[in-house]
Structure formats: structure tokens, C-alpha cells
Design a protein around this motif. Structure first.
Motif, PDB file in Angstrom:
ATOM      1  N   LEU A  64     134.191  11.461   2.630  1.00 25.42           N
ATOM      2  CA  LEU A  64     135.436  10.750   2.957  1.00 25.42           C
ATOM      3  C   LEU A  64     136.437  11.712   3.608  1.00 25.42           C
ATOM      4  O   LEU A  64     137.133  11.370   4.557  1.00 25.42           O
ATOM      5  N   LYS A  65     136.439  12.932   3.059  1.00 26.38           N
ATOM      6  CA  LYS A  65     137.362  13.940   3.608  1.00 26.38           C
ATOM      7  C   LYS A  65     136.994  14.250   5.065  1.00 26.38           C
ATOM      8  O   LYS A  65     137.842  14.257   5.947  1.00 26.38           O
ATOM      9  N   CYS A  69     138.930   9.572   5.905  1.00 30.23           N
ATOM     10  CA  CYS A  69     138.933   8.169   5.475  1.00 30.23           C
ATOM     11  C   CYS A  69     139.785   8.049   4.211  1.00 30.23           C
ATOM     12  O   CYS A  69     139.371   8.455   3.130  1.00 30.23           O
ATOM     13  N   SER A  70     140.935   7.489   4.340  1.00 31.51           N
ATOM     14  CA  SER A  70     141.807   7.405   3.168  1.00 31.51           C
ATOM     15  C   SER A  70     141.415   6.200   2.322  1.00 31.51           C
ATOM     16  O   SER A  70     141.233   5.091   2.833  1.00 31.51           O
ATOM     17  N   PHE A  97     135.240  20.514  -8.348  1.00 26.80           N
ATOM     18  CA  PHE A  97     135.340  20.514  -6.881  1.00 26.80           C
ATOM     19  C   PHE A  97     136.731  20.036  -6.438  1.00 26.80           C
ATOM     20  O   PHE A  97     137.388  20.645  -5.596  1.00 26.80           O
ATOM     21  N   LEU A  98     137.219  18.959  -7.067  1.00 32.98           N
ATOM     22  CA  LEU A  98     138.529  18.403  -6.701  1.00 32.98           C
ATOM     23  C   LEU A  98     139.678  19.329  -7.111  1.00 32.98           C
ATOM     24  O   LEU A  98     140.697  19.402  -6.414  1.00 32.98           O
ATOM     25  N   GLU A  99     139.483  20.026  -8.241  1.00 33.59           N
ATOM     26  CA  GLU A  99     140.539  20.964  -8.665  1.00 33.59           C
ATOM     27  C   GLU A  99     140.659  22.121  -7.666  1.00 33.59           C
ATOM     28  O   GLU A  99     141.747  22.568  -7.359  1.00 33.59           O
ATOM     29  N   GLU A 100     139.476  22.548  -7.174  1.00 33.62           N
ATOM     30  CA  GLU A 100     139.498  23.680  -6.242  1.00 33.62           C
ATOM     31  C   GLU A 100     139.928  23.267  -4.832  1.00 33.62           C
ATOM     32  O   GLU A 100     140.521  24.022  -4.091  1.00 33.62           O
ATOM     33  N   GLU A 101     139.561  22.028  -4.470  1.00 29.93           N
ATOM     34  CA  GLU A 101     139.885  21.569  -3.108  1.00 29.93           C
ATOM     35  C   GLU A 101     140.464  20.159  -3.148  1.00 29.93           C
ATOM     36  O   GLU A 101     139.771  19.188  -2.844  1.00 29.93           O
ATOM     37  N   PRO A 102     141.718  20.024  -3.587  1.00 34.31           N
ATOM     38  CA  PRO A 102     142.289  18.671  -3.685  1.00 34.31           C
ATOM     39  C   PRO A 102     142.241  17.942  -2.332  1.00 34.31           C
ATOM     40  O   PRO A 102     142.383  18.570  -1.283  1.00 34.31           O
ATOM     41  N   ILE A 103     141.990  16.630  -2.421  1.00 28.69           N
ATOM     42  CA  ILE A 103     141.928  15.842  -1.172  1.00 28.69           C
ATOM     43  C   ILE A 103     143.027  14.782  -1.261  1.00 28.69           C
ATOM     44  O   ILE A 103     142.881  13.804  -2.004  1.00 28.69           O
ATOM     45  N   ASP A 104     144.095  14.975  -0.543  1.00 33.73           N
ATOM     46  CA  ASP A 104     145.239  14.087  -0.773  1.00 33.73           C
ATOM     47  C   ASP A 104     145.066  12.685  -0.196  1.00 33.73           C
ATOM     48  O   ASP A 104     145.775  11.764  -0.584  1.00 33.73           O
TER      49      ASP A 104
END
Ligand SMILES: C[S@@+](CC[C@H](N)C(=O)[O-])C[C@H]1O[C@@H](n2cnc3c(N)ncnc32)[C@H](O)[C@@H]1O
Length: 422
Positions: A64-65, A69-70, A97-104
Motif C-alpha cells: 500500500l505504501k 494507496c491511502s 515493522f510499523l513501529e520502525e517505519e510508520p506509514i501515515d
């Protein structure tokens, strides 16, 4: 109509950066198919059911990132702790994974500990993309799809993992005969199918596939509920069954709710009977002898034809003085001297209760003994091996052929018995 999905491989590369490649339950090919479907349909609200470590979750998020794609995404799993490593939380890989690379651009949430049937209250409607990867055997994905159906967008895409598991098997298992829940759900839903061929598998079978709903999908509701009558391979526990019941009652007509209840009832029974099929006669015979030797007091549950044959066997082959009577539910119904109600037995220590009644009453009787805390006194334990026990008794009592202990009430029972190798 079958629509081909182009593979989208790049997002899968994220696995190389995750612990043990994310413990992903899908192959790189299957994940590329999943990412290809996301690329093709660009969903706004995704629901993933069946997370485990969350390797696949991480790949979806990465996909998605990379597509910018929001969307909203929910990852649902019945287990709060990862099923293959209970020391870790379900989804631990994706969480890290999300903690290390947040996807806003993605609003992601884990919903753990309940079925999708209960989680939908938090997720709401208008879901346009689903990934189902849970039990693979019925009721599994079929029940989850039925639960989800009314919350889906009219053109939603549903991806199923393990659609070919029953043919391909897994690990060293060649073929897994009951693992057809995803395939059945896919096959009986009138929809546009999303399939590819995977040359690494026998006959090019692909173990992932999907469907896109269409207007006519609405006509499949009856088929979906009928599908629940195909043999289940497990019974969801009471809490989960309750969640499914509530969802189905809320979302469907009474006739479908009744079909669901009927499917639970018959599958409960057929599952129960199937459990005994593989037990060698000698094992059951040895266990029975052992139990009879150890027990000081022997009770036989019920005093009908079968109960009397059990009694005869014990009298002929063991110490008849140990027999304390036949347990029945109501002494007004039977005036024999040797019957006794459960409530009259004061002390169960060193006792055994031998099941001496037709299988069709077992569930009811076992449940009531369980509720009274008496399960541990029952032989065969949980009723498993009862058929084989009857075979042993039939043989020893030499009444074989005089009458059938099990009437062929349920039609296919005879077939199961004939297929069984003694
Ligand atoms: C095969 S694993 C999922 C693998 C994961 N999709 C992946 O690719 O790594 C199956 C997961 O489904 C979960 N599960 C089983 N039955 C479920 C149900 N009815 N609802 C939600 N999750 C379920 C199990 O706890 C387990 O974590």
C-alpha cells in the motif's frame, strides 16, 4: 468469468528485512499475487482475517505504501498470542515493522481475540478488500465469508489463501483431504474469479485465488448456507459459535439462521463419530481391560440392548462383582433391580462409567457428565473409540450378526464403516 491478475513482486522484498522473513505463511509467488490484486483494485478499506506472525500483513502494508494507496486496514485474528509461538503477540512482525517505519497514509488496527463475526462491529461496512487465511477446513473461511458478506462493498474483492491445500497438502503431507474451506467458498459464490497458474506446483495449481463480487453474487446466499452442510473438520468453541450466531441472526433471514443451527447440529454429530475411526481394535481392547482391572466399581451407562451386551461381556470376561448397576436418567422408566440414577451414587472414587448406549445419545450424555465433573470416570474417554469397543464386545459375546449395534440411521454411516480397515 476468470480474470488474470498480474503479479506485483517488489513489495514482497520487505520480507528480507524482517525476522525469519516475517514467518510469512504465503510463498513469494502467492504474496506477489496478493500485491498484484491490491495494485489492480486499489482498495480503501481492507480486512485481513488470519494474521499469525504478521509477515503477510507487513507485505500488504508495504504494498500500500509503495502504491501510495491511502486506506484503512484491519487485521483480525482469533488468537491474541501467535499460534505457533505463544510467547509473542499475534502480528508481532508487522507491529515491529510499523513501529520502525510508520506509514501515515494507512490507518491500521489489529483486532485480536475474536472472530470476524464479532470484530465487524468495530470495522463497520463498505469493506472493499478481504484476505481470508484461517483454518482452511470447514466451517473456517466459509463461515467467515458468510459473516462478512453484508459488510462488503458490492464490488469487493475477496482473496483466499490455500485454495488448493486439499490437493497439494503441506509440508510432508501429500494432500490434506479436509482442507477445502476456501475452495468451496470460492466455488459456490457467483462472482468474477481471480486466478493464476503457479508452475511450481503440480498441474500448475495455485494455492491463492480470489473473487470480485458482482450483482448476481446476491443469488449465492442459499448456496453459501447449503455449503455449511459439507463435512466440517472442527467445531468452533462455544464463545466463537456464539459470535457467529449473533452475526448471522442479525444479518440474515430466520430460514438461514435455522440452516446454520442445523449445520452445527449435524456436524457436531458427524465430527464426533469420525473421531473414533482410526483407533486400532487392539488398543481399545487393551485399554478397556486395563480400566476394568483397575476399577473397583463399574457402572454401565443405560440399560438397553447395548448396555446389556456390555454387562454380559464384563460378566463373562471379568469380575462381575464389580458391577454396581446401570445408570439411567429416570428410574420410573425402568423397573429392573440393577438400575440406578446418577444422583444416587455417593462416591465415584475408583469407579468407571462404561458407555453402553447408542452413539446418537453420546453428545448429550457426555455433556451432562462433563457438567457434573464426571468426565474422567467415563470409558471410552470422550466416547472416542466407542465403535471399536462395540466390535470387541460383539466378537467376544459371539452375538455378531444377531443384531446391529449401530442402526444405519444416518445413511452414509455404513460407507464410513466399510471404508475402515480393521
Ligand atoms: C495460516 S495462519 C495465517 C497466516 C498468515 N496469513 C500469513 O500469511 O502469515 C492462520 C491464522 O488464523 C487464525 N485463525 C484461525 N481461525 C480463525 C478465525 N475463525 N478467525 C480469525 N482468525 C483465525 C489463527 O490463529 C492463525 O493465526
Amino acid at each position: 468469468m476468470i480474470t488474470k491478475i498480474d503479479l506485483y513482486e517488489e513489495p514482497v522484498e520487505i520480507l528480507d528485512r524482517l525476522e525469519n522473513r516475517g514467518y510469512a505463511g504465503m510463498s513469494d509467488f502467492e504474496l506477489s499475487f496478493l500485491c498484484g490484486a491490491i495494485k489492480e483494485f486499489r482498495p480503501r478499506k481492507i480486512v485481513e482475517v488470519g494474521v499469525a506472525a504478521g509477515g503477510t500483513t507487513a507485505v500488504i502494508l508495504n504494498c500500500l505504501k509503495s502504491l501510495d494507496c491511502s486506506c484503512e486496514m484491519y487485521s483480525v485474528d482469533i488468537c491474541e498470542q501467535c499460534y505457533f509461538d505463544l510467547s509473542k503477540k499475534t502480528g508481532f512482525v508487522a507491529k515491529k515493522f510499523l513501529e520502525e517505519e510508520p506509514i501515515d497514509i494507512i490507518k491500521h488496527q489489529f483486532l485480536l481475540g475474536n472472530t470476524i463475526a464479532a470484530s465487524l462491529d468495530k470495522i463497520g461496512k463498505d469493506i472493499d478488500f478481504v484476505i481470508l487465511d484461517t483454518m482452511h477446513s470447514l466451517p473456517g473461511e466459509l463461515l467467515d465469508f458468510i459473516s462478512l458478506y453484508n459488510s462488503l462493498n458490492k464490488r469487493a474483492v475477496v482473496i483466499f489463501h490455500d485454495i488448493s491445500q486439499s490437493q497439494l497438502g503441506f509440508g510432508n503431507v501429500n494432500g490434506a483431504p479436509f482442507e477445502y474451506a476456501s475452495l468451496v467458498t470460492l466455488a459456490i459464490t457467483n462472482s468474477e474469479k481471480l486466478l493464476v497458474s503457479d508452475k511450481s506446483n503440480i498441474a500448475g495449481l495455485c494455492n491463492i485465488g480470489g473473487m470480485r463480487l458482482k450483482e448476481e453474487t446476491e443469488d449465492s446466499i442459499e448456496n453459501l448456507f447449503l455449503g455449511l452442510f459439507i463435512n466440517w473438520n472442527y467445531l468452533p468453541d462455544n464463545r466463537h459459535l456464539c459470535e457467529y450466531r449473533q452475526r448471522i441472526k442479525k444479518e440474515y433471514d430466520e430460514q438461514y439462521y435455522q440452516m446454520f443451527e442445523q449445520a452445527i447440529e449435524c456436524n457436531m454429530f458427524s465430527l464426533y463419530r469420525r473421531q473414533g475411526l482410526e483407533i486400532p481394535l487392539k488398543t481399545v481392547k487393551d485399554e478397556f481391560e486395563n480400566v476394568l482391572k483397575k476399577a473397583e466399581k463399574i457402572y454401565i451407562y443405560r440399560a438397553g440392548k447395548i448396555g446389556r451386551e456390555v454387562e454380559k461381556y464384563i460378566r463373562n470376561c471379568f469380575d462381575e462383582k464389580k458391577i454396581r448397576g446401570h445408570i439411567i436418567s429416570d428410574k420410573k422408566m425402568n423397573t429392573c433391580d440393577d438400575v440406578i440414577e446418577l444422583s444416587e451414587i455417593e462416591n465415584m472414587d475408583c469407579s468407571v462409567i462404561i458407555l453402553g448406549l447408542h452413539e446418537k445419545y453420546h453428545l448429550e450424555v457426555l455433556n451432562s457428565l462433563y457438567q457434573k465433573g464426571l468426565s474422567k470416570y467415563v470409558f471410552p474417554y470422550n466416547g472416542i473409540g466407542f465403535r471399536e469397543l462395540m466390535k470387541v464386545i460383539e466378537y467376544e459375546n459371539r452375538f455378531y450378526g444377531k443384531f446391529e449395534l449401530y442402526e444405519n440411521v444416518y445413511g452414509y454411516e455404513q460407507l464410513i464403516r466399510e471404508g475402515y480397515r480393521y
